[in-house]
Design a protein around this motif. Structure first.
Motif, short mmCIF file in Angstrom:
data_model
loop_
_atom_site.label_atom_id
_atom_site.label_comp_id
_atom_site.label_asym_id
_atom_site.label_seq_id
_atom_site.Cartn_x
_atom_site.Cartn_y
_atom_site.Cartn_z
N GLU A 19 -83.80 -7.87 1.49
CA GLU A 19 -83.18 -9.13 0.94
C GLU A 19 -83.91 -9.65 0.06
O GLU A 19 -83.55 -10.60 -0.65
N PRO B 258 -82.92 -8.15 -4.26
CA PRO B 258 -83.04 -6.85 -4.63
C PRO B 258 -81.42 -6.44 -4.82
O PRO B 258 -80.86 -5.45 -5.57
N ARG B 259 -80.67 -7.09 -3.83
CA ARG B 259 -79.11 -7.03 -3.95
C ARG B 259 -78.28 -7.16 -5.31
O ARG B 259 -77.21 -6.93 -5.50
N ASN B 260 -78.87 -8.23 -6.00
CA ASN B 260 -78.04 -8.78 -7.01
C ASN B 260 -78.95 -9.28 -8.29
O ASN B 260 -78.52 -9.66 -9.34
N ASN C 208 -83.55 -1.31 -3.27
CA ASN C 208 -82.12 -1.10 -3.39
C ASN C 208 -81.58 0.22 -3.35
O ASN C 208 -80.49 0.42 -4.27
N LYS D 214 -81.10 1.02 -7.48
CA LYS D 214 -80.35 0.25 -8.41
C LYS D 214 -81.20 -1.08 -8.66
O LYS D 214 -81.52 -1.55 -7.75
N ASN E 22 -82.53 -3.05 5.41
CA ASN E 22 -81.68 -3.86 4.54
C ASN E 22 -82.49 -4.91 3.58
O ASN E 22 -81.88 -5.93 3.87
#
Length: 606
Positions: A557, A267-269, A463, A466, A555
């Motif tokens: 990932e 989800p971070r990128n 996220n 986002k 957090n």
């Protein structure tokens, strides 16, 4: 009679005139051939003596995020026929006896792949070496037949990766007509689906050309020294976001069922960590000539192996959509986190219809977060009525549904997001009731989503709103080693405030960690994990099993979305699959060998 008789001198002059005219005619013909049409005649003579052979460039490989090869090439032989050198009654008759095609099939192949009568027209790729040996030893028996060392695509079938790799195949006449002039030649290999199609140009490189000198009977004399060969330029490699270990776990976890899909996103990128569709097919079969019988066998399979379920499979999302309904209710202000409705006694009466809750005994009176924890249908029926058809549809759109995600794969489906205009068109004005929104609120009815769209939505929840555009390629590496990397691209932001997102995430946490959560079996001692179960009714058979989860909660990932068709409750089938995929990812992250068994305490479903 005397007046019609020519004298001897006259006849001599006529004869001389005819001789002169013939000589002039011959001289003019020679002048025309040698001077005026010199280049054209030279080219025709060269065509008879020189064979132009295209040389395919080495197609670029595909490697996972740790550099492990997923798609590469292997050597193979291609047999061709030069139409201008074919000896009728001999060439095709002899060739048909050794390559498994009858003369009619060979004639059809030649017509399909022929560029000019003087160039080899490929008739069969990937022929065994023993056939090459026959062609070499008995060359005179096959006038006009040639073979060349080529290459075909090699896919790791154990990874069931065709959902994103796609496959290659021979260019069709329709593709030739649509392409820029000179881009393809008949018989060339191009990308047909998936990454092979999306990144066909960088993967293909540039073809080269060899010039072979032959006799008038088609016998090969060797390379023609009068022209320099054009060397092919190898294609670029694709550096993928896929993790082979995570991909393999997804495939092995799903192979006990028919049918379904698994997709995992960072989800971070937006990087796709795994993607598989079951059942699939072996893309290696498309590297050669696909016979009509084989194509009929694949395309008529009732399990639809050609359907790329992660991006083209359309399903009702079931209870996994309750997070969207709750977000719409909180964000629009029709409820707050402490709002409760009429108590759940196992169902809800609306008009003359009774809408059941999955829990026949009922959930009693509950608030928003615990309604997610227990997946109480009755709570969301009443919430859906407050939100309304059009406002709920609007939130579906704002959360990325009913439009492609923009993943770097071709032909992605949009899904279906009904609103009042849609219902008016389908059922007529006043031909439908608010009862439809009760179904929409729990992800049933006419709402259809792809597994990738659902994974993308949960990636946004993980996220903090986002949403990055999903992508499978993280970089392209040219033959000279130069790399260009793909930067993460923010696609959109969920229409939820931080406060709303906090409530939704707490509901997801309770699904696995709460006392009445529907997926408590995923709780473990190594890392935190959360998610939402879904059991979607469908008119074609048993319920579909859904689960979407992410980890670690603090957090995130990895987000994993799984659907197993006609498999029953999400907590029983889809949730364990997601748990295994997340476990593989987290063990690698924590440095725990993958073969070590999970030490956490796993609870059974409620």
């Amino acid at each position: 009679m005397d007046r019609y008789t020519l004298s001897l001198d006259s006849r001599r002059r006529v004869a001389q005139g005819l001789i002169v005219a013939a000589a002039l005619f011959i001289l003019f013909g020679l002048f025309k051939l040698q001077i005026i049409q010199r280049e054209e005649m030279t080219q025709l003579a060269e065509n008879n003596r020189i064979r132009v052979v295209p040389v395919e460039a080495q197609r670029g490989s595909m490697l996972d995020r740790e550099g492990r090869i997923i798609v590469s090439n292997r050597p193979s032989y291609t047999v061709s026929v030069v139409p201008a050198e074919e000896v009728k009654g001999r060439t095709l008759n002899n060739l048909s006896r050794i390559i498994g095609f009858d003369t009619l099939q060979l004639r059809k192949r030649i017509r399909k792949t022929q560029v000019t009568p003087y160039q080899p027209a490929p008739v069969r790729k990937d022929i065994p070496f023993d056939i090459v040996a026959v062609l070499e030893e008995q060359n005179s028996e096959f006038p006009g037949v040639s073979y060349q060392l080529d290459q075909v695509r090699m896919y790791d079938d154990s990874l069931a990766a065709e959902a994103f790799t796609g496959h290659v195949g021979e260019v069709s006449e329709q593709e030739m007509a649509k392409a820029v002039a000179g881009m393809y030649r008949m018989g060339a290999t191009i990308g047909k689906k998936g990454l092979e199609k999306q990144y066909d140009q960088p993967l293909r490189g540039m073809e080269g050309t060899e010039f072979i000198e032959v006799t008038a009977f088609g016998e090969i004399l060797g390379p023609y020294e009068g022209r320099e060969p054009v060397q092919p330029v190898a294609g670029s490699d694709l550096l993928l976001t896929i993790d082979e270990d995570v991909q393999r776990t997804a495939v092995e976890s799903l192979d006990s069922f028919c049918c379904g899909a698994v997709v995992a996103i960072d989800p971070r990128n937006g990087e796709i960590l795994c993607m598989t569709s079951d059942p699939g097919f072996d893309p290696n079969v498309f590297s050669g000539i696909v016979t009509d019988s084989l194509w009929q066998q694949i395309s008529n399979d009732s399990t639809h192996p050609l359907l790329n379920r992660p991006i083209n499979g359309l399903y009702p999302p079931g209870s996994t959509a309750k997070l969207l309904t709750l977000g719409a209710g909180l964000e629009s202000g029709v409820i707050d986190e402490n709002t409760s409705f009429k108590s759940c006694g196992g169902g809800y009466q609306f008009g003359n219809r009774y809408f059941k809750c999955w829990e026949k005994r009922g959930h009693g009176t509950t608030t928003a977060i615990h309604a997610v924890e227990m997946s109480c249908d009755v709570y969301f029926y009443q919430l859906g009525l407050r939100v309304g058809v059009d406002q709920l549809s609007q939130y579906y759109s704002l959360c990325g549904f009913s439009r492609p995600t923009g993943i770097d794969l071709p032909n992605e489906s949009s899904g279906l997001n009904p609103n009042s205009k849609y219902y008016d068109r389908r059922y007529g004005k006043n031909g439908w009731t608010k009862a439809l929104v009760l179904n929409n609120a729990i992800g049933q009815g006419e709402i259809l989503v792809t597994p990738l769209q659902l994974a993308q939505f949960y990636a946004g929840l993980a996220n903090w709103g986002k949403v990055y555009r999903p992508h499978v390629v993280r970089g392209i590496r040219k033959p000279n080693g130069q790399e260009s990397l793909v930067r993460p691209e923010l696609s959109f932001t969920l229409p939820f405030s931080t406060r709303t997102l906090s409530i939704l995430r707490e509901g997801l946490r309770l699904v696995t960690e709460g006392g009445r959560g529907t997926a408590r079996r995923l709780r473990n001692e190594l890392y935190t994990v959360c998610g939402k179960t879904g059991t979607a009714q469908n008119p074609h058979g048993k319920d579909h099993s859904w689960f979407v989860g992410f980890a670690p909660i603090e957090n995130p990932e990895i987000v994993v979305c799984t659907i197993v068709e006609n498999a029953g409750h999400g907590s029983e089938v889809a949730a364990p699959i997601v748990g295994k995929v997340i476990e593989t990812y987290m063990k690698k992250k924590l440095g725990i060998p993958l073969q070590v068994a999970q030490t956490a305490t796993l609870e059974t479903k409620p």
